[in-house]
Design an enzyme around this catalytic site. Structure first.
Site, PDB file in Angstrom:
ATOM      1  N   LEU A   1      38.402 -89.367 -66.961  1.00  0.00           N
ATOM      2  CA  LEU A   1      38.920 -87.999 -66.810  1.00  0.00           C
ATOM      3  C   LEU A   1      37.953 -86.915 -67.279  1.00  0.00           C
ATOM      4  O   LEU A   1      37.266 -87.069 -68.286  1.00  0.00           O
ATOM      5  CB  LEU A   1      40.213 -87.847 -67.597  1.00  0.00           C
TER       6      LEU A   1
ATOM      7  N   GLU B   1      41.325 -80.924 -67.695  1.00  0.00           N
ATOM      8  CA  GLU B   1      41.655 -79.647 -67.072  1.00  0.00           C
ATOM      9  C   GLU B   1      41.268 -78.491 -67.998  1.00  0.00           C
ATOM     10  O   GLU B   1      41.131 -77.340 -67.572  1.00  0.00           O
ATOM     11  CB  GLU B   1      43.157 -79.617 -66.791  1.00  0.00           C
TER      12      GLU B   1
ATOM     13  N   ARG C   1      47.663 -79.328 -60.116  1.00  0.00           N
ATOM     14  CA  ARG C   1      46.773 -80.482 -59.937  1.00  0.00           C
ATOM     15  C   ARG C   1      46.824 -81.073 -58.530  1.00  0.00           C
ATOM     16  O   ARG C   1      45.794 -81.439 -57.966  1.00  0.00           O
ATOM     17  CB  ARG C   1      47.161 -81.582 -60.927  1.00  0.00           C
TER      18      ARG C   1
ATOM     19  N   GLN D   1      50.467 -88.896 -59.760  1.00  0.00           N
ATOM     20  CA  GLN D   1      49.547 -87.755 -59.798  1.00  0.00           C
ATOM     21  C   GLN D   1      48.088 -88.203 -59.735  1.00  0.00           C
ATOM     22  O   GLN D   1      47.656 -89.029 -60.537  1.00  0.00           O
ATOM     23  CB  GLN D   1      49.762 -86.964 -61.092  1.00  0.00           C
TER      24      GLN D   1
ATOM     25  N   HIS E   1      46.044 -90.773 -62.104  1.00  0.00           N
ATOM     26  CA  HIS E   1      46.129 -90.278 -63.464  1.00  0.00           C
ATOM     27  C   HIS E   1      47.487 -90.479 -64.130  1.00  0.00           C
ATOM     28  O   HIS E   1      47.573 -90.996 -65.237  1.00  0.00           O
ATOM     29  CB  HIS E   1      45.787 -88.784 -63.440  1.00  0.00           C
TER      30      HIS E   1
ATOM     31  N   PHE F   1      46.296 -73.423 -68.678  1.00  0.00           N
ATOM     32  CA  PHE F   1      46.231 -74.661 -67.894  1.00  0.00           C
ATOM     33  C   PHE F   1      46.893 -74.391 -66.548  1.00  0.00           C
ATOM     34  O   PHE F   1      47.711 -73.465 -66.427  1.00  0.00           O
ATOM     35  CB  PHE F   1      46.985 -75.778 -68.630  1.00  0.00           C
TER      36      PHE F   1
ATOM     37  N   HIS G   1      44.699 -86.804 -60.532  1.00  0.00           N
ATOM     38  CA  HIS G   1      44.090 -85.673 -61.226  1.00  0.00           C
ATOM     39  C   HIS G   1      42.863 -85.253 -60.417  1.00  0.00           C
ATOM     40  O   HIS G   1      42.088 -86.095 -59.986  1.00  0.00           O
ATOM     41  CB  HIS G   1      43.684 -86.108 -62.643  1.00  0.00           C
TER      42      HIS G   1
ATOM     43  N   ARG H   1      53.599 -83.215 -62.329  1.00  0.00           N
ATOM     44  CA  ARG H   1      53.596 -82.773 -63.730  1.00  0.00           C
ATOM     45  C   ARG H   1      52.548 -81.686 -63.945  1.00  0.00           C
ATOM     46  O   ARG H   1      51.425 -81.788 -63.447  1.00  0.00           O
ATOM     47  CB  ARG H   1      53.274 -83.951 -64.644  1.00  0.00           C
TER      48      ARG H   1
HETATM   49  C1  LIG Z   1      42.207 -89.158 -70.230  1.00  0.00           C
HETATM   50  C2  LIG Z   1      43.574 -88.570 -70.299  1.00  0.00           C
HETATM   51  C3  LIG Z   1      43.747 -87.285 -70.783  1.00  0.00           C
HETATM   52  C4  LIG Z   1      45.021 -86.720 -70.856  1.00  0.00           C
HETATM   53  N1  LIG Z   1      45.164 -85.461 -71.355  1.00  0.00           N
HETATM   54  C5  LIG Z   1      46.421 -84.940 -71.489  1.00  0.00           C
HETATM   55  C6  LIG Z   1      46.611 -83.659 -72.085  1.00  0.00           C
HETATM   56  O1  LIG Z   1      45.670 -82.999 -72.498  1.00  0.00           O
HETATM   57  N2  LIG Z   1      47.876 -83.181 -72.195  1.00  0.00           N
HETATM   58  C7  LIG Z   1      48.957 -83.884 -71.755  1.00  0.00           C
HETATM   59  O2  LIG Z   1      50.069 -83.400 -71.889  1.00  0.00           O
HETATM   60  N3  LIG Z   1      48.797 -85.111 -71.195  1.00  0.00           N
HETATM   61  C8  LIG Z   1      47.565 -85.655 -71.070  1.00  0.00           C
HETATM   62  N4  LIG Z   1      47.405 -86.900 -70.521  1.00  0.00           N
HETATM   63  C9  LIG Z   1      48.592 -87.692 -70.206  1.00  0.00           C
HETATM   64  C10 LIG Z   1      49.159 -88.254 -71.502  1.00  0.00           C
HETATM   65  O3  LIG Z   1      48.118 -88.562 -72.387  1.00  0.00           O
HETATM   66  C11 LIG Z   1      49.963 -89.520 -71.271  1.00  0.00           C
HETATM   67  O4  LIG Z   1      50.880 -89.301 -70.257  1.00  0.00           O
HETATM   68  C12 LIG Z   1      50.706 -89.870 -72.543  1.00  0.00           C
HETATM   69  O5  LIG Z   1      49.822 -89.997 -73.614  1.00  0.00           O
HETATM   70  C13 LIG Z   1      51.524 -91.126 -72.406  1.00  0.00           C
HETATM   71  O6  LIG Z   1      52.088 -91.395 -73.667  1.00  0.00           O
HETATM   72  P1  LIG Z   1      53.147 -92.544 -73.861  1.00  0.00           P
HETATM   73  O7  LIG Z   1      53.570 -92.491 -75.281  1.00  0.00           O
HETATM   74  O8  LIG Z   1      54.176 -92.476 -72.795  1.00  0.00           O
HETATM   75  O9  LIG Z   1      52.298 -93.863 -73.593  1.00  0.00           O
HETATM   76  P2  LIG Z   1      50.900 -94.363 -74.205  1.00  0.00           P
HETATM   77  O10 LIG Z   1      50.273 -93.421 -75.122  1.00  0.00           O
HETATM   78  O11 LIG Z   1      50.094 -94.882 -73.097  1.00  0.00           O
HETATM   79  O12 LIG Z   1      51.323 -95.618 -75.007  1.00  0.00           O
HETATM   80  C14 LIG Z   1      51.770 -96.775 -74.336  1.00  0.00           C
HETATM   81  C15 LIG Z   1      51.957 -97.827 -75.378  1.00  0.00           C
HETATM   82  O13 LIG Z   1      52.664 -98.902 -74.803  1.00  0.00           O
HETATM   83  C16 LIG Z   1      52.041-100.128 -75.166  1.00  0.00           C
HETATM   84  N5  LIG Z   1      52.405-101.119 -74.175  1.00  0.00           N
HETATM   85  C17 LIG Z   1      52.268-101.069 -72.831  1.00  0.00           C
HETATM   86  N6  LIG Z   1      52.775-102.172 -72.279  1.00  0.00           N
HETATM   87  C18 LIG Z   1      53.241-102.938 -73.296  1.00  0.00           C
HETATM   88  C19 LIG Z   1      53.858-104.221 -73.388  1.00  0.00           C
HETATM   89  N7  LIG Z   1      54.134-104.944 -72.287  1.00  0.00           N
HETATM   90  N8  LIG Z   1      54.175-104.705 -74.607  1.00  0.00           N
HETATM   91  C20 LIG Z   1      53.895-104.009 -75.734  1.00  0.00           C
HETATM   92  N9  LIG Z   1      53.329-102.793 -75.714  1.00  0.00           N
HETATM   93  C21 LIG Z   1      53.006-102.274 -74.506  1.00  0.00           C
HETATM   94  C22 LIG Z   1      50.586 -99.786 -75.266  1.00  0.00           C
HETATM   95  O14 LIG Z   1      49.872-100.725 -76.024  1.00  0.00           O
HETATM   96  C23 LIG Z   1      50.676 -98.415 -75.944  1.00  0.00           C
HETATM   97  O15 LIG Z   1      50.816 -98.587 -77.310  1.00  0.00           O
HETATM   98  C24 LIG Z   1      46.136 -87.465 -70.422  1.00  0.00           C
HETATM   99  C25 LIG Z   1      45.965 -88.746 -69.925  1.00  0.00           C
HETATM  100  C26 LIG Z   1      44.685 -89.299 -69.852  1.00  0.00           C
HETATM  101  C27 LIG Z   1      44.521 -90.660 -69.286  1.00  0.00           C
END
Ligand SMILES: Cc1cc2nc3c(=O)[nH]c(=O)nc-3n(C[C@H](O)[C@H](O)[C@H](O)COP(=O)(O)OP(=O)(O)OC[C@H]3O[C@@H](n4cnc5c(N)ncnc54)[C@H](O)[C@@H]3O)c2cc1C
Length: 618
Positions: free
Chosen positions: A250, A253, A314, A234, A379, A121, A236, A414
């Protein structure tokens, strides 16, 4: 006022993505009662969308890898604005967290001798991303969810938290509404973990889902916590650009990791022109060397060839594509071509199944036969709640944060794959930190009834009006403002204009009118989300104004170089009686033994930004 559904727990985790689930599992394992609250259904959090993989120096494919190199790559990728301790803990602990996921049931792709396979990556020196085709997030969520549910977490789905309460400055609980009925819920607790993800919906073109409205960052800010690094958003480099309805979705990558080549409309492989001079030596010198690297990668063999230029960081690739389009060498729909069709079709379908189906179904493009059209998309938010690295503690007692909603780990930019590992490393630490705090606190803090009533009245106010704007109109104006003035390339005048426009939008958002009932009313939900998006947008614009340099994901056309003094500070956002304040705060001091890991080149040399266009962002 209706009777209030009330729950009492030691720890409330807001968000059920990778970070929230891992935090909840850990707090529960420490003996605490834990509620996991999420806006959507369990299993639907943003993490499920993660495609390319989870970064960890397992050294299964490239035995030269180790935590020290992962640490260095992460610090260089973040232009040395990362909190060194977070980058260190992350690099050291990510392999154990990946092995833990495997023990809990995650099935990663394998090497021929049966170990977890790792792919290349951008910005990672060695092949480091454990993956499950291009559906790594799905496997991770499935695994954590199974583990959490069996551990007895109390899960509240489709509940949106709108306010945190404090008692004598300590966290005391939270108010939420149920999306299905519109009814309110009060959570009494000793500690809260914010794991609510990012802020992408403040922008029109984004890879993020409807849930990413900056709720956690705003909840923390309004409770008095510090936010840092909000200028670092960021973009993407590869989102879909066509058809319009799917713009921004998306393109992982992983496509470039598997050998995808970027070309402009003149069939030129342009990324070589954009490699920062200080890092050019890390990349293949020509097509032949890049091809040898890809061939060795496909065969799982070691090679002395260096990686292709498409695997630059990125921020750099996003600026490159943006510049190609701006200078008239874009594709018909305003992007660049990303081509993997020269590979055997069965390999493309095996390694990138989601991409194959995504393009086939959404754009009628067969990526095994034709190139994709791609362009930058909003992103990932590097900024967020400032936390103490070892415990995830925010600057308000009882408040903790992890995952994309927190900050410090990634600095100015990142690296791909470093988010999924961040979620499990710091999710676990924040869960443990919150549990220890809650256990030590003893008695339950109190919540003021008047504050609860005031919050409920405020939430219902859009129904009370008999006229006003729709929240959708204000959201569209916010998207326009941020896209035009606070995009990939920034200048002082645009940022100032954004801050002024945001003031106007705040006034409009305070007067929006919604109709209908409280049952599944997305207009009403947006009315509240708007407040959060406006807070994070203001924090982004104000922080970007103060950072008069180009570093990582923050590119200023009026300050194109790096400023060494600004390389020593994070921009810190706090709430004051008179509004938002942004002040530079000094970076923590990296210990000598970690500094010694970097070679003779001074850290700042690695930060030289890519080529900048002459015009301004649009
Ligand atoms: C399409 C895509 C592909 C990606 N691919 C990669 C990858 O291959 N490798 C990598 O390292 N990263 C990747 N990323 C980035 C990574 O997926 C995210 O940064 C990461 O999943 C975020 O996880 P999190 O647990 O912080 O939040 P999330 O998984 O977004 O979870 C947020 C949670 O908070 C809840 N929430 C939000 N606001 C509230 C509220 N007010 N009250 C109650 N609940 C709330 C939501 O319902 C959800 O359950 C990708 C991102 C995208 C968009």
């Amino acid at each position: 006022m209706e009777p209030l559904e009330t729950h009492e727990h030691d720890v409330i985790v807001i968000g059920a993505g990778g970070a929230g689930l891992r935090a909840a599992i850990e707090a529960s394992a420490h003996g605490c009662t834990v509620a996991l609250v999420c806006k959507s259904l369990l299993g639907k959090a943003h993490t499920v969308m993660a495609e390319g993989g989870i970064a960890a120096a397992l050294a299964h494919v490239d035995p030269q890898d180790g935590w020290q190199t992962h640490f260095k790559d992460t610090m260089k990728g973040g232009s040395f604005l990362n909190h060194w301790r977070m980058a260190q803990l992350h690099a050291q602990e990510a392999p154990d967290r990946v092995r833990e996921l495997e023990e809990w049931g995650a099935l990663f792709d394998r090497t021929p001798d049966g170990r977890i396979l790792q792919r290349a990556f951008g910005g990672h020196t060695w092949k480091r991303l454990a993956h499950v085709g291009d559906r790594t997030g799905l496997e991770m969520i499935r695994t954590l969810q199974d583990r959490g549910v069996h551990q007895g977490l109390d899960v509240h789905m489709e509940c949106t938290v709108t306010k945190l309460f404090t008692d004598g400055g300590r966290i005391a609980g939270a108010l939420a509404y149920r999306r299905d009925s519109g009814r309110f819920m009060l959570f009494r607790c000793r500690a809260v973990v914010i794991a609510t993800g990012g802020v992408g919906k403040a922008y029109k073109v984004t890879s993020n889902s409807w849930e990413y409205t900056g709720d956690g960052q705003s909840l923390a800010y309004e409770t008095g916590a510090e936010l840092i690094d909000m200028e670092f958003l960021q973009f993407h480099p590869t989102g879909m650009v066509w058809p319009p309805g799917v713009m921004g979705i998306l393109v992982t990558e992983g496509v470039r990791g598997e050998g995808g080549i970027l070309r402009n409309s003149q069939n030129e492989r342009f990324m070589w022109r954009y490699l920062p001079e200080a890092r050019r030596h890390e990349y293949a010198a020509d097509e032949d060397e890049a091809r040898r690297w890809v061939e060795a990668s496909v065969e799982g063999q070691q090679t002395d060839a260096r990686r292709p230029p498409e695997l630059s960081t990125r921020d750099n690739v996003a600026r490159a594509i943006y510049t190609e389009v701006r200078e008239g060498r874009g594709t018909p729909h305003g992007g660049a071509y990303l081509d993997i069709s020269y590979m055997p079709a069965e390999r493309v379908i095996k390694k990138l199944p989601s991409m194959y189906h995504q393009f086939m179904e959404l754009a009628d493009v067969d990526i095994t036969q034709q190139p994709m059209e791609v362009g930058p998309t909003t992103h990932y938010m590097m900024g967020g709640v400032r936390v103490e690295p070892d415990t995830g503690a925010a600057t308000v007692p009882g408040l903790f944060a992890a995952g994309e909603a927190s900050a410090g780990m990634h600095g100015a930019n990142r690296l791909g794959g470093n988010s999924l590992s961040d979620l499990v490393v710091f999710g676990r630490r924040a869960g443990a930190g919150a549990a220890r705090y809650a256990i030590e606190l003893g008695g339950a803090p109190a919540i003021s009834d008047a504050e609860v009533d005031a919050e409920i009245r405020d939430l219902l106010s859009p129904f009370e009006r008999s006229s006003g704007e729709s929240p959708y109109q204000v959201h569209a104006a916010l998207n326009e403002c941020m896209g035009k003035n606070v995009g990939i390339f920034r200048v002082h005048e645009d940022l100032e204009l954004a801050v002024r426009e945001l003031e106007g939008l705040k006034a409009r958002a305070a007067k929006v009118w919604v109709t209908g009932s409280r049952v599944y009313n997305p207009g009403w939900h947006l009315a509240r989300d708007l407040r959060n998006m406006l807070i994070v947008s203001e924090a982004i614009a104000r922080s970007a104004l103060l950072r008069k340099e180009s570093r990582g994901a923050h590119s200023r056309l009026d300050y194109t170089g790096v400023d060494e003094a600004l390389g020593q500070v994070n921009m810190c956002v706090t709430r004051t009686a008179t509004g938002m304040r942004v002040t530079p705060t000094p970076l923590p001091h990296m210990p000598a033994e970690l500094k010694a890991l970097f070679d003779s080149a001074p850290p700042v040399a690695a930060q030289a930004a890519g080529t900048q266009p002459a015009g301004k962002s649009s």
